[in-house]
Design a protein around this motif. Structure first.
Motif, short mmCIF file in Angstrom:
data_model
loop_
_atom_site.label_atom_id
_atom_site.label_comp_id
_atom_site.label_asym_id
_atom_site.label_seq_id
_atom_site.Cartn_x
_atom_site.Cartn_y
_atom_site.Cartn_z
N HIS A 174 -12.69 7.86 4.76
CA HIS A 174 -11.83 6.64 4.85
C HIS A 174 -12.24 5.33 4.47
O HIS A 174 -11.80 4.69 3.69
CB HIS A 174 -11.16 6.72 5.87
N PHE A 175 -13.46 5.02 4.92
CA PHE A 175 -13.93 3.90 4.51
C PHE A 175 -14.27 3.69 2.90
O PHE A 175 -14.02 2.57 2.70
CB PHE A 175 -15.10 3.54 5.19
N MET A 201 0.61 -1.04 0.00
CA MET A 201 -0.07 0.00 -0.04
C MET A 201 0.92 1.27 -0.08
O MET A 201 0.34 2.33 -0.55
CB MET A 201 -0.86 0.12 0.98
N ARG A 202 2.14 1.14 0.62
CA ARG A 202 2.86 2.17 0.70
C ARG A 202 3.33 2.75 -0.75
O ARG A 202 3.48 3.90 -1.22
CB ARG A 202 4.37 2.12 1.35
N ASP A 203 3.15 1.75 -2.01
CA ASP A 203 3.76 2.12 -3.16
C ASP A 203 2.62 2.88 -3.85
O ASP A 203 2.83 3.03 -5.44
CB ASP A 203 4.54 0.89 -3.80
N TRP A 219 -12.43 1.01 0.62
CA TRP A 219 -13.12 -0.24 -0.20
C TRP A 219 -13.16 0.10 -1.49
O TRP A 219 -13.11 -0.84 -2.42
CB TRP A 219 -14.41 -0.60 0.52
N ARG A 220 -13.59 1.43 -2.04
CA ARG A 220 -13.74 1.37 -3.50
C ARG A 220 -12.53 1.78 -4.20
O ARG A 220 -12.40 1.48 -5.35
CB ARG A 220 -14.68 2.97 -3.55
N ILE A 221 -11.40 2.28 -3.54
CA ILE A 221 -10.25 2.61 -4.44
C ILE A 221 -9.06 1.84 -4.14
O ILE A 221 -8.52 1.32 -4.96
CB ILE A 221 -9.94 4.16 -4.25
N ILE A 222 -8.63 1.90 -2.90
CA ILE A 222 -7.45 1.26 -2.54
C ILE A 222 -7.72 -0.42 -2.69
O ILE A 222 -6.77 -1.16 -3.08
CB ILE A 222 -7.12 1.48 -0.93
#
Lengths: 314, 273
Positions: free
Chosen positions: B176-177, B158-160, B181-184
């Motif tokens: 954030h939620f 995730m850091r990248d 869920w939608r993007i990350i």
């Protein structure tokens, strides 16, 4: 006009810090909501359990009733004088040495073979890797039959090459049992290191070998000057995995010998199990298992420290 | 890479290693097709005729139940690890807060804890929660011990991910939620595969928790079931070998289907640890 602007903007500034604070609070709540479930499971089963292991290790307790008798550190003093514990610690270090000396080299040789120009690489790779995918219990039972004194494969092989005098019940005999079991552990895990080394070799830039070719280096020189040095980090990682894994090893020994005959294959983990769940000495068993943690911890620190120093020297 | 040496010794070495790794497996499968009498008279020959009677016997016994128990446990635990691990990694990888490093460190320490050190308290805890001898009682420990490696893999991955993605989402007023869920999460597929494979193999073959936290054959997993067959069949070696073969088959089949992925997942999982 100016006054008016000030009057207008003043409340605006106040609300914006309010908004910031609210946003900050919301962010903290979000962070907690994201981490809490994982931390709860991890905290209960791992962190809490470690503290409780130490706590139980201070008592004499069968684990069945609620009759805990506080002993202080007596369990640990007893442990120091317990010949079986020393025997199992010795076996654990034997396993560490054997793993480092056989699993890693075997894994490296197999990995290098996968890059040689022989035909059927995929086939070789699949077979080489199979031991690691088999369930440990299956491996244990299979090797019980291989080492069997009456109809075992190993004895049959010895007869075929005329070494009848070497035949024996390999895991039923005190002097050979530990070696038979260690060989099985190495058989199971060598393929795992093959996979790690293979992944690392793939990562070595082809240009380095091309440059070596131009300089007229032979295979041995290429291995010594390019492959091996570049594999050093993964070899270190593998060594750490192998050492820690060997210190806490349990499964195959439990299935194959249960620590016998007469404790000759006992490891710290099998001894802990025996004390706790067979003899119902939960307190004493806890002191064995907490000692395992301390030993694993010390060994890890020593390795990491040594690794840092080695890197510093380079 | 070893191009210039003559190929004969390489083949020889490869075949020796092939026998070393493959022979025990071959003997197991070979014996499983024999009848007991045939095994007694000529244990190492190829079977006169391939007989599946040993396998039929296993399927009549409890093999299917052991298999389903293992499957349920592995799948449920892996899904939970992915959800909990990925969620916990999101703030650790992308948000600044004071306890970020200590929490990450806490998870990392889990990598070197011998599970045996937690066995006794977990056994007592599981009994107290009334989960002893149930499949549910095993999910907790499996998830807990799979979390460290999974959090490390997810956090690194995730850091990248470029930050611009969530900047634009934030401007759109995305919390954030929804952001997670939608993007990350949809971007995590390679890390999810690694985590799933690595943990599935380990949980599928897990032995000591299953041994300590269950006792009845109703909830036995495949490794425990194999031991039960071993006890029941005693001198019926071909029967035992059939059980071992059938028990090893699921993971081997998965391996032959998704070889590259599994090899990569295992390598990545271990090295990150």
């Amino acid at each position: 006009m100016l006054e008016k602007v000030e009057k207008l903007s003043k409340p605006k500034v106040a609300t914006s810090t309010d908004v910031k604070k609210a946003r900050k609070r919301k962010e903290i709540l979000a962070i907690i909501a994201f981490i809490a479930p994982a931390l709860l499971v991890y905290g209960v089963y791992v962190v809490y359990s470690i503290f409780m292991t130490f706590y139980y290790s201070l008592f004499d307790w069968s684990g069945i009733d609620n009759n805990l008798v506080f002993l202080g550190l007596s369990n640990y003093i007893e442990l120091f004088q317990d010949g079986v514990f020393w025997k199992s610690l010795q076996n654990n270090f034997l396993l560490v040495a054997a793993s480092l000396l056989t699993q890693l080299p075997l894994g490296l040789i197999m990995a290098l073979l996968l890059f040689s120009p022989i035909k059927g690489i995929r086939f070789f790779r699949s077979i080489f890797f199979m031991p690691f995918l088999m369930s440990t219990v299956a491996i244990g039972i299979l090797f019980i039959f291989i080492y069997d004194g009456n109809f075992g494969l190993l004895n049959d092989l010895l007869r075929m090459v005329g070494l009848e005098s070497w035949q024996r019940a390999w895991i039923g005999t005190e002097s050979t049992a530990i070696w038979a079991v260690i060989a099985t552990v190495c058989w199971q895990f060598a393929p795992f290191y093959m996979i790690l080394f293979r992944a690392a070799i793939v990562g070595i830039p082809e240009e380095l070998y091309e440059a070596a070719d131009i300089d007229g280096a032979n295979s041995l020189q290429r291995f010594k000057n390019i492959t091996f040095p570049l594999l050093m980090p993964i070899i270190t990682t593998s060594a750490i995995l192998s050492i820690i894994g060997s210190l806490k090893y349990f499964d195959l020994i439990y299935v194959m010998t249960g620590g016998g005959p007469s404790n000759s294959t006992e490891l710290m983990a099998t001894y802990m199990y025996k004390q706790t769940f067979t003899n119902f000495n939960m307190g004493y068993g806890s002191s064995v298992s907490f000692s395992m943690l301390i030993i694993a911890f010390i060994v890890t620190i020593v390795i990491l420290f040594g690794e840092r120093r080695r890197r510093g020297e380079e | 890479m070893i191009r210039k040496i003559s190929q004969m010794p390489i083949y020889l070495l490869a075949i020796i290693l092939l026998l070393f790794t493959g022979l025990p497996f071959f003997i197991m499968v070979n014996t499983s097709f024999k009848q007991q009498l045939e095994f007694m008279t000529s244990p190492w020959s190829l079977p006169e005729s391939i007989s599946f009677s040993n396998y039929a016997l296993l399927l009549e016994l409890d093999f299917t139940r052991y298999f389903l128990n293992s499957l349920f446990l592995s799948v449920a635990s892996v899904i939970l690890v992915i959800v909990l691990g990925a969620m916990a990694s999101y703030p650790l990888a992308r948000l600044k807060f004071r306890l970020n490093k200590p929490v990450f460190l806490l998870f990392m320490i889990g990598m070197m804890i011998p599970i045996h050190t937690t066995l006794i308290p977990i056994y007592i805890l599981t009994s107290k929660m009334g989960l002893y001898d149930t499949l549910w009682g095993l999910i907790g420990p499996y998830v807990a011990f799979a979390l460290p490696i999974s959090v490390i893999i997810f956090t690194q991955f995730m850091r990248d991910i470029p930050r611009e993605l969530e900047e634009s989402a934030k401007i759109d007023g995305c919390g954030h939620f929804r952001l997670f869920w939608r993007i990350i999460f949809p971007l995590l597929t390679p890390a999810v595969a690694t985590v799933a494979i690595y943990n599935f193999i380990h949980i599928w073959n897990e032995f000591i928790f299953a041994l300590v936290l269950t006792s009845s054959s109703d909830v036995a997993t495949l490794p425990l079931g194999l031991r039960e067959f071993y006890g029941e069949f005693s001198v019926n070696v071909p029967g035992i070998m059939a059980a071992l073969t059938l028990g090893s088959l699921p993971l081997l089949l998965v391996y032959f289907v998704a070889q590259e992925k599994i090899v990569k997942g295992l390598a990545a999982g271990s090295v990150k640890g």
